[in-house]
Design a protein around this motif. Structure first.
Motif, PDB file in Angstrom:
ATOM      1  N   ASN A   1       0.837  -1.191   0.000  1.00 11.11           N
ATOM      2  CA  ASN A   1       0.000   0.000   0.000  1.00 11.11           C
ATOM      3  C   ASN A   1       0.875   1.245   0.000  1.00 11.11           C
ATOM      4  OD1 ASN A   1       0.643   0.591   2.910  1.00 11.11           O
ATOM      5  ND2 ASN A   1      -0.472  -1.341   3.185  1.00 11.11           N
ATOM      6  N   ALA A   2       0.216   2.412  -0.123  1.00 13.11           N
ATOM      7  CA  ALA A   2       0.941   3.675  -0.228  1.00 13.11           C
ATOM      8  C   ALA A   2       1.749   3.985   1.036  1.00 13.11           C
ATOM      9  CB  ALA A   2      -0.047   4.809  -0.518  1.00 13.11           C
ATOM     10  N   TRP A   3       1.205   3.666   2.205  1.00 13.74           N
ATOM     11  CA  TRP A   3       1.915   3.956   3.446  1.00 13.74           C
ATOM     12  C   TRP A   3       3.221   3.161   3.544  1.00 13.74           C
ATOM     13  CZ3 TRP A   3       2.312   7.359   7.206  1.00 13.74           C
ATOM     14  CH2 TRP A   3       2.994   7.006   8.370  1.00 13.74           C
ATOM     15  N   ASP A   4       3.155   1.855   3.314  1.00 13.23           N
ATOM     16  CA  ASP A   4       4.366   1.027   3.385  1.00 13.23           C
ATOM     17  C   ASP A   4       5.409   1.495   2.380  1.00 13.23           C
ATOM     18  OD1 ASP A   4       3.187  -0.479   5.351  1.00 13.23           O
ATOM     19  OD2 ASP A   4       2.634  -2.141   4.040  1.00 13.23           O
ATOM     20  N   GLU A   5       4.957   1.880   1.201  1.00 16.84           N
ATOM     21  CA  GLU A   5       5.879   2.361   0.175  1.00 16.84           C
ATOM     22  C   GLU A   5       6.539   3.667   0.614  1.00 16.84           C
ATOM     23  OE1 GLU A   5       6.111   1.574  -4.398  1.00 16.84           O
ATOM     24  OE2 GLU A   5       6.082   0.365  -2.610  1.00 16.84           O
ATOM     25  N   ALA A   6       5.743   4.566   1.188  1.00 20.93           N
ATOM     26  CA  ALA A   6       6.281   5.837   1.658  1.00 20.93           C
ATOM     27  C   ALA A   6       7.312   5.625   2.762  1.00 20.93           C
ATOM     28  CB  ALA A   6       5.143   6.727   2.159  1.00 20.93           C
ATOM     29  N   VAL A   7       7.026   4.722   3.684  1.00 21.23           N
ATOM     30  CA  VAL A   7       7.956   4.441   4.777  1.00 21.23           C
ATOM     31  C   VAL A   7       9.274   3.890   4.238  1.00 21.23           C
ATOM     32  CG1 VAL A   7       8.379   2.968   6.785  1.00 21.23           C
ATOM     33  CG2 VAL A   7       6.171   4.121   6.521  1.00 21.23           C
ATOM     34  N   SER A   8       9.203   2.923   3.326  1.00 21.91           N
ATOM     35  CA  SER A   8      10.432   2.304   2.814  1.00 21.91           C
ATOM     36  C   SER A   8      11.307   3.326   2.099  1.00 21.91           C
ATOM     37  CB  SER A   8      10.096   1.134   1.884  1.00 21.91           C
ATOM     38  OG  SER A   8       9.492   1.594   0.689  1.00 21.91           O
ATOM     39  N   LEU A   9      10.712   4.216   1.323  1.00 16.22           N
ATOM     40  CA  LEU A   9      11.496   5.204   0.595  1.00 16.22           C
ATOM     41  C   LEU A   9      12.063   6.274   1.525  1.00 16.22           C
ATOM     42  CD1 LEU A   9       9.422   5.685  -2.689  1.00 16.22           C
ATOM     43  CD2 LEU A   9      11.555   4.420  -2.371  1.00 16.22           C
ATOM     44  N   ALA A  10      11.276   6.709   2.503  1.00 18.66           N
ATOM     45  CA  ALA A  10      11.759   7.739   3.426  1.00 18.66           C
ATOM     46  C   ALA A  10      12.919   7.218   4.275  1.00 18.66           C
ATOM     47  CB  ALA A  10      10.620   8.219   4.316  1.00 18.66           C
ATOM     48  N   LEU A  11      12.783   6.024   4.815  1.00 20.91           N
ATOM     49  CA  LEU A  11      13.854   5.467   5.637  1.00 20.91           C
ATOM     50  C   LEU A  11      15.134   5.286   4.820  1.00 20.91           C
ATOM     51  CD1 LEU A  11      11.964   2.822   7.807  1.00 20.91           C
ATOM     52  CD2 LEU A  11      12.629   5.153   8.420  1.00 20.91           C
ATOM     53  N   PHE A  12      14.969   4.883   3.567  1.00 18.53           N
ATOM     54  CA  PHE A  12      16.150   4.741   2.711  1.00 18.53           C
ATOM     55  C   PHE A  12      16.797   6.100   2.458  1.00 18.53           C
ATOM     56  CE2 PHE A  12      17.984   4.904  -1.578  1.00 18.53           C
ATOM     57  CZ  PHE A  12      18.981   3.954  -1.448  1.00 18.53           C
ATOM     58  N   ALA A  13      15.991   7.093   2.104  1.00 20.94           N
ATOM     59  CA  ALA A  13      16.520   8.424   1.806  1.00 20.94           C
ATOM     60  C   ALA A  13      17.236   9.030   3.006  1.00 20.94           C
ATOM     61  CB  ALA A  13      15.391   9.341   1.353  1.00 20.94           C
ATOM     62  N   LEU A  14      16.770   8.705   4.209  1.00 23.72           N
ATOM     63  CA  LEU A  14      17.320   9.282   5.439  1.00 23.72           C
ATOM     64  C   LEU A  14      18.366   8.391   6.099  1.00 23.72           C
ATOM     65  CD1 LEU A  14      13.946  10.619   6.861  1.00 23.72           C
ATOM     66  CD2 LEU A  14      15.726  11.923   5.668  1.00 23.72           C
ATOM     67  N   HIS A  15      18.689   7.270   5.451  1.00 21.26           N
ATOM     68  CA  HIS A  15      19.711   6.349   5.980  1.00 21.26           C
ATOM     69  C   HIS A  15      19.346   5.868   7.383  1.00 21.26           C
ATOM     70  CE1 HIS A  15      22.231   7.544   2.583  1.00 21.26           C
ATOM     71  NE2 HIS A  15      21.953   8.803   2.889  1.00 21.26           N
ATOM     72  N   LEU A  16      18.080   5.486   7.537  1.00 21.12           N
ATOM     73  CA  LEU A  16      17.592   5.016   8.825  1.00 21.12           C
ATOM     74  C   LEU A  16      17.191   3.545   8.741  1.00 21.12           C
ATOM     75  CD1 LEU A  16      15.330   8.050   9.820  1.00 21.12           C
ATOM     76  CD2 LEU A  16      17.547   7.452  10.809  1.00 21.12           C
ATOM     77  N   PRO A  17      17.349   2.774   9.820  1.00 18.66           N
ATOM     78  CA  PRO A  17      16.902   1.371   9.834  1.00 18.66           C
ATOM     79  C   PRO A  17      15.392   1.298   9.925  1.00 18.66           C
ATOM     80  CG  PRO A  17      17.719   1.992  11.983  1.00 18.66           C
ATOM     81  CD  PRO A  17      17.998   3.171  11.083  1.00 18.66           C
ATOM     82  N   ASP A  18      14.853   0.116   9.678  1.00 20.40           N
ATOM     83  CA  ASP A  18      13.392  -0.032   9.636  1.00 20.40           C
ATOM     84  C   ASP A  18      12.787  -0.449  10.971  1.00 20.40           C
ATOM     85  OD1 ASP A  18      14.222  -2.614   9.788  1.00 20.40           O
ATOM     86  OD2 ASP A  18      13.438  -3.235   7.843  1.00 20.40           O
ATOM     87  N   ASN A  19      13.582  -0.465  12.034  1.00 15.76           N
ATOM     88  CA  ASN A  19      13.072  -0.891  13.345  1.00 15.76           C
ATOM     89  C   ASN A  19      13.099   0.254  14.349  1.00 15.76           C
ATOM     90  OD1 ASN A  19      15.837  -0.734  13.482  1.00 15.76           O
ATOM     91  ND2 ASN A  19      16.116  -2.624  14.647  1.00 15.76           N
TER      92      ASN A  19
END
Length: 311
Positions: A40-58
């Motif tokens: 969904n759009a939310w999961d996609e937004a989270v994955s891209l933002a965390l990548f752009a900001l060099h942050l882990p997913d936990n």
């Protein structure tokens, strides 16, 4: 192309949460297709933002209220706009996809991992195999995700991941090395079984190209970033599957079994082989079109399978 007032976005939005909400709204506005990891759009937004900001997913949710620098804001915006304007799957933008909860490097040389076979691997193929396999073949390995996940599931097994594409094998070898499995998993160039002549396995798992001509024509734009070689396979999608059914028994040990994914082309399999009692597997997390046949069944119907290869 989506029109975005960059100055307005960078001046009015401040926190990670702000940009997640903004990204989700833009994705919904653009009517994107989600079928490559995010649902969904939310999961996609989270994955891209965390990548752009060099942050882990936990991360703890409290991080969502932290403010971004202008440079960080632009990094998120640029990724979001590429996802929308070019319809590139997020996994290719981040070069990261998860399969069986394991991370894999991916790019446009391979399909984005998403097979329901992952659920079977996580369960150790419960109810489908009687004994733990010590030799496994992942046919049409692509990124190597099925081969590598199988090696984790069965620590005593050696696994061959074969593919005809040199590009795919380069990606598979990178993933094998990243997971430190070079001693148990091999990436082998092979046109179906040609590269493993004389080899026998306890388990053959395959997610071959199986998309029929009609479905190829109807696919969303996101799929056209993936290698067509990994998707399309003739008018009914079964050009490779026909050969697998003929030759697989020669590469299975006596108690061996074949697990094969054909997706929507299961209707063509059922129409082509009405005499065969395929075990169509049901999934708890969704997915269809995966069947099991034992070596004995493959041998029993071998003449029928041969008759269908040229049709």
């Amino acid at each position: 192309m989506l029109e975005v007032n960059i100055e307005e976005v960078t001046s009015d939005l401040h926190t990670i949460a702000d940009f997640l909400r903004w990204s989700m709204s833009r994705f919904n506005e653009a009517d994107l297709y989600y079928g490559h990891g995010a649902a969904n759009a939310w999961d996609e937004a989270v994955s891209l933002a965390l990548f752009a900001l060099h942050l882990p997913d936990n991360l703890d949710d409290s991080i969502m209220q932290t403010r971004l620098t202008k440079t960080e804001k632009m990094a998120v915006i640029n990724l979001v706009l590429r996802r929308i304007d070019e319809r590139i799957p997020a996994a290719y933008l981040t070069n990261l996809a998860y399969f069986c909860r394991l991370p894999f490097y991916v790019d446009e040389r391979v399909l984005v991992p998403r097979s329901p076979i992952g659920e079977l691997i996580e369960s150790g193929f419960a109810g489908l195999i009687e004994n733990e396999p010590y030799s496994i073949l992942d046919l049409c390995t692509g990124s190597g995700c099925i081969a590598i996940a199988s090696a984790y599931a069965f620590p005593e097994a050696v696994v061959d991941g074969v593919d005809l594409s040199d590009d795919a094998l380069d990606v598979a070898q990178l993933n094998i090395h990243n997971h430190e499995l070079d001693d148990r998993v091999r990436a082998i160039k092979s046109d179906i079984f040609s590269g493993v002549a004389g080899q026998k396995y306890d388990l053959i798992v395959t997610n071959p190209p199986y998309v029929d001509a009609e479905d190829m024509g109807d696919m969303p734009d996101e799929y056209h970033h993936e290698p067509e070689m990994g998707l399309a396979c003739g008018n009914d999608g079964l050009d490779i599957v026909r050969v697998i059914l003929v030759e697989a028994s020669e590469h299975l040990n006596d108690q061996g079994t074949l697990i094969c994914e054909v997706g929507n082309s299961m209707i063509h399999v059922q129409a082509l082989y009405p005499e065969v009692d395929f075990n169509w597997i049901e999934f708890e997390r969704g997915g269809l079109g995966v069947f099991q046949l034992t070596k004995q069944q493959l041998e029993q119907h071998k003449e029928l399978f041969k008759q269908k290869v040229s049709k």
